[in-house]
Structures are given as C-alpha cells and as structure tokens.
Design an enzyme around this catalytic site. Structure first.
Site, PDB file in Angstrom:
ATOM      1  N   ASN A   1       4.749   5.365 -19.503  1.00  0.00           N
ATOM      2  CA  ASN A   1       4.783   5.062 -18.511  1.00  0.00           C
ATOM      3  C   ASN A   1       3.569   6.853 -18.846  1.00  0.00           C
ATOM      4  O   ASN A   1       2.418   6.350 -18.500  1.00  0.00           O
ATOM      5  CB  ASN A   1       5.724   5.970 -18.464  1.00  0.00           C
ATOM      6  CG  ASN A   1       6.606   5.764 -16.978  1.00  0.00           C
ATOM      7  OD1 ASN A   1       6.619   5.369 -15.191  1.00  0.00           O
ATOM      8  ND2 ASN A   1       7.480   4.320 -17.829  1.00  0.00           N
TER       9      ASN A   1
ATOM     10  N   GLY B   1      17.050   2.675  -3.707  1.00  0.00           N
ATOM     11  CA  GLY B   1      18.124   2.736  -2.542  1.00  0.00           C
ATOM     12  C   GLY B   1      18.675   2.363  -1.148  1.00  0.00           C
ATOM     13  O   GLY B   1      19.440   2.191  -0.903  1.00  0.00           O
TER      14      GLY B   1
ATOM     15  N   ASN C   1      15.913   8.056 -13.194  1.00  0.00           N
ATOM     16  CA  ASN C   1      15.243   7.588 -14.958  1.00  0.00           C
ATOM     17  C   ASN C   1      15.553   9.042 -15.879  1.00  0.00           C
ATOM     18  O   ASN C   1      15.478  10.297 -15.458  1.00  0.00           O
ATOM     19  CB  ASN C   1      14.101   7.072 -14.839  1.00  0.00           C
ATOM     20  CG  ASN C   1      14.269   6.146 -14.069  1.00  0.00           C
ATOM     21  OD1 ASN C   1      14.850   5.183 -14.311  1.00  0.00           O
ATOM     22  ND2 ASN C   1      13.174   5.256 -13.704  1.00  0.00           N
TER      23      ASN C   1
ATOM     24  N   LYS D   1      16.413   2.040 -22.590  1.00  0.00           N
ATOM     25  CA  LYS D   1      15.341   1.803 -20.855  1.00  0.00           C
ATOM     26  C   LYS D   1      14.881   3.756 -20.727  1.00  0.00           C
ATOM     27  O   LYS D   1      13.632   2.799 -21.069  1.00  0.00           O
ATOM     28  CB  LYS D   1      16.300   1.592 -19.503  1.00  0.00           C
ATOM     29  CG  LYS D   1      15.340   2.525 -17.852  1.00  0.00           C
ATOM     30  CD  LYS D   1      16.165   2.000 -17.172  1.00  0.00           C
ATOM     31  CE  LYS D   1      15.164   2.080 -15.730  1.00  0.00           C
ATOM     32  NZ  LYS D   1      15.569   2.335 -14.416  1.00  0.00           N
TER      33      LYS D   1
ATOM     34  N   GLY E   1      18.140   9.461  -0.670  1.00  0.00           N
ATOM     35  CA  GLY E   1      17.089   9.652  -0.794  1.00  0.00           C
ATOM     36  C   GLY E   1      17.214   7.856  -1.082  1.00  0.00           C
ATOM     37  O   GLY E   1      16.585   7.089  -1.688  1.00  0.00           O
ATOM     38  N   ALA E   2      16.986   7.587   0.687  1.00  0.00           N
ATOM     39  CA  ALA E   2      17.076   5.930   0.959  1.00  0.00           C
ATOM     40  C   ALA E   2      16.016   4.974   0.228  1.00  0.00           C
ATOM     41  O   ALA E   2      15.024   4.857   2.096  1.00  0.00           O
ATOM     42  CB  ALA E   2      18.348   5.627   1.936  1.00  0.00           C
ATOM     43  N   GLY E   3      14.999   5.041  -0.230  1.00  0.00           N
ATOM     44  CA  GLY E   3      13.687   5.156   0.139  1.00  0.00           C
ATOM     45  C   GLY E   3      13.971   2.840  -0.693  1.00  0.00           C
ATOM     46  O   GLY E   3      14.536   2.052  -0.257  1.00  0.00           O
ATOM     47  N   ALA E   4      12.934   2.986  -2.061  1.00  0.00           N
ATOM     48  CA  ALA E   4      13.383   0.733  -2.225  1.00  0.00           C
ATOM     49  C   ALA E   4      14.595   1.438  -3.220  1.00  0.00           C
ATOM     50  O   ALA E   4      15.116   0.037  -2.540  1.00  0.00           O
ATOM     51  CB  ALA E   4      11.864   1.247  -3.200  1.00  0.00           C
TER      52      ALA E   4
ATOM     53  N   GLU F   1       6.964  12.112 -13.362  1.00  0.00           N
ATOM     54  CA  GLU F   1       8.519  12.714 -14.304  1.00  0.00           C
ATOM     55  C   GLU F   1       8.349  13.246 -15.242  1.00  0.00           C
ATOM     56  O   GLU F   1       8.794  11.699 -16.085  1.00  0.00           O
ATOM     57  CB  GLU F   1       9.162  10.890 -13.428  1.00  0.00           C
ATOM     58  CG  GLU F   1       9.492  10.943 -12.329  1.00  0.00           C
ATOM     59  CD  GLU F   1      10.694   9.724 -12.029  1.00  0.00           C
ATOM     60  OE1 GLU F   1      11.670  10.035 -12.214  1.00  0.00           O
ATOM     61  OE2 GLU F   1      10.307   8.618 -12.762  1.00  0.00           O
TER      62      GLU F   1
END
Length: 327
Positions: free
Chosen positions: A212, A12, A102, A204, A7-10, A285
């Site tokens: 959220n 990652g 999260n 957190k 999951g190499a997005g932001a 989420e």
C-alpha cells in the site's frame, strides 16, 4: 438477530445485504448521497452475475437504531476515533463489536498472554480513547477478504471473495462468535472461527504494510510492485522486518513470504486502496497499516530501517496531498 452495519459502504453494504437475505434484522448506518439513495431506492447488490435490491432500515443516527446484538464496523481505521461515540450508542449490555478494519487493531493486545498484555497501540488509539469508549471485551476480531465497490450511490458491485474470518481475541469459541458464524454461513459467506485470529490478521497485513505505501509513493499497481525486481526487493525487505516483529509477539505465519508476494502478483494490475485514496484526496490508512507496525517494532526492539524510511516518505507524500491530517 439485530445487526447494525456502521459504515455501510462497499464492504459493509455487501455484508448487510447478504445478512438481510438470511433473515437478520439489519440496520445500515451511512451518510451522504449513498445514504439518501439507499433510503429512496433501496440497496442494489451486483454479485456473481445476479442483481438484487433490498430495502433495509437506513439512518445516519445510531441512536435511532438502538442497542444491537452485533455491530459490524466497516470503516477505515483513521475514521474510528471520530465515529466511536456514535458506535457506542449501539451497544447494549451484551452487544458484540465486530471490527472489519484493515491493519493493526486498537484491541491488539487485549487479553494477549505475555509482557504486553492489555497495552494500548498509540498509532491507532491515541490516548487509549477507543479502548475506553469501545471496550475490547466486546470485540470479535475479523479478517475481511471480499472486494467490492460503490459504483454509484445505493449500488454496490461485489468483485471477488466471500470469506470473513472471525475470532475472539482470547481464542475461545464463545457462543456469541459461533452464533454469528452460523448466520453468516446461512447468508452464503464463509465465516470460519479461528483460535488465533492475530495470525490471520498478520498474513493480510503482511502484504498491505508494504504494497500500500509503496503504491502511493510510486503510482505502481500490485502486479508491478510484486514482479519488478527492484520494487519487489523493497517490499520483501519490509515484509522480512515485519515478520520478525510479529514472531517476537508470538505470531505464527502459516505461509511463506514469497508465497504471500506471489499471491499479490496474481491480483494483477490493481491499484491499492491507499493509492486510490491519494488520487481522490481522501485520508490514507498509513498509521494502521504501517505506523502501528513500526510502533510494535520499537516495542519489541526489532530494527525496521526499511519500514521506517517508507513510513516517513509516505507520510510526507500524504501531508503534501492533504491526505494525512495532524492528530
């Protein structure tokens, strides 16, 4: 050290670039336009006024990467059940799984002393399938603080933060977690190893579970939710309910509730990730951030009327927007 970022997005991508610069053998696992851009042009990271481009191994097929020493999972929680069979392809005999996700993690009760030891959390692990596919004995817990975004395919901007807290679910300072902390520090990150990772996870989550969903319902930024008296009161009530649940499970809060809210206010006029997902028509989420907390409240017998009310409303808001698919 062989490390895969699943999951190499932001986040990652930011983490992967830093680890690659520190000399780790990093594989980026991604998909779509972002993957194609990384393959063709490399990964560009803008951070702290500097820009760097690296050319890591990139793939959409975990089997191509083979067994790893560590696998960072930087997906959103609702994506994990679908991705789990692919993630499992990266696991060798000694592979550690670092969950940078999260909310309440599927492994929450693994090895936890008390009456709920090894209990599955149905809200995030329906039927216990994750527990079986990704055994929690492999897990190193983490709490991720950096903020980053993919500004265009293959290009990541790091906005703030450099700390990723690590912790074994059993509280030990194992050789594997210490080795990982060392390489992350070499990469320029803060990577403390905590004996009570669930305490930090809750700090957190404490804000996320309230701000959220409230942002998704109201469209308000963090600044307004934390400073407008009526909105702040709703968030505070939810957080009080959640604190009672967490403390019933043995969690210790090392900061005060109003201090936590003030920290949120200082973020400023920022849209939460859940509000951004709603506006973009993406899955939200909800279960990891609030549904699982309500489930834990029912488990320990603590009333959560405000959290249950907001949960029902935000689920329906998401259903109407097509952002809360039936499981």
């Amino acid at each position: 050290m062989r490390i895969a970022i699943f999951g190499a997005g932001a986040i990652g991508g930011f983490l992967g670039v830093k680890l690659l610069q520190a000399g780790a053998d990093v594989t980026f696992i991604a998909r779509g336009a972002h993957l194609e851009a990384m393959r063709a042009q490399g990964v560009t990271l803008r951070s702290g006024g500097e820009t760097v481009t690296v050319h890591p191994r990139c793939t959409s097929e975990p089997a191509e990467a083979g067994p790893q020493d560590y696998v960072f999972v930087t997906l959103k929680a609702h994506s994990l059940p679908v991705a789990a069979p692919q993630i499992a392809q990266l696991l060798g005999a000694e592979t550690a799984l670092v969950t940078g996700i999260n909310g309440v993690p599927y492994w929450y009760f693994y090895g936890l002393d008390g009456p709920y030891r090894d209990r599955r959390v149905e809200s995030v692990d329906p039927g216990g399938k994750l527990w079986e596919l990704l055994p929690p004995s492999r897990v190193i817990g983490s709490v991720v603080y950096p903020a980053a975004e993919v500004v265009e395919p293959g290009v990541i901007t790091h906005l703030d933060g450099d700390r990723i807290t690590l912790g074994e679910p059993d509280g030990s300072k194992s050789p594997r977690v210490q080795a990982l902390s060392k390489v992350m520090i070499q990469a320029g990150l803060k990577a403390p190893v905590r004996p009570r990772i669930r305490d930090e996870l809750w700090v957190k989550l404490w804000g996320n579970l309230a701000f959220n969903p409230l942002s998704a319902l109201t469209g308000a930024t963090l600044e307004r939710l934390a400073t407008e008296s009526d909105l702040r009161a709703v968030a505070r009530t939810m957080m009080v309910e959640a604190q009672a649940v967490a403390e019933a499970l043995g969690v210790r809060f090392l900061i005060g509730l109003d201090q936590r809210i003030q920290g949120t206010a200082e973020v400023g006029a920022h849209k939460t990730s859940m509000l951004q997902d709603l506006e973009r028509g993406r899955p939200m989420e909800i279960d990891a951030l609030l549904g699982a907390v309500v489930e834990l409240g029912q488990l320990v017998g603590r009333p959560m009327p405000a959290c249950e009310l907001v949960l029902a409303l935000v689920r329906e808001r998401a259903r109407q927007a097509g952002c809360y698919p039936s499981r």
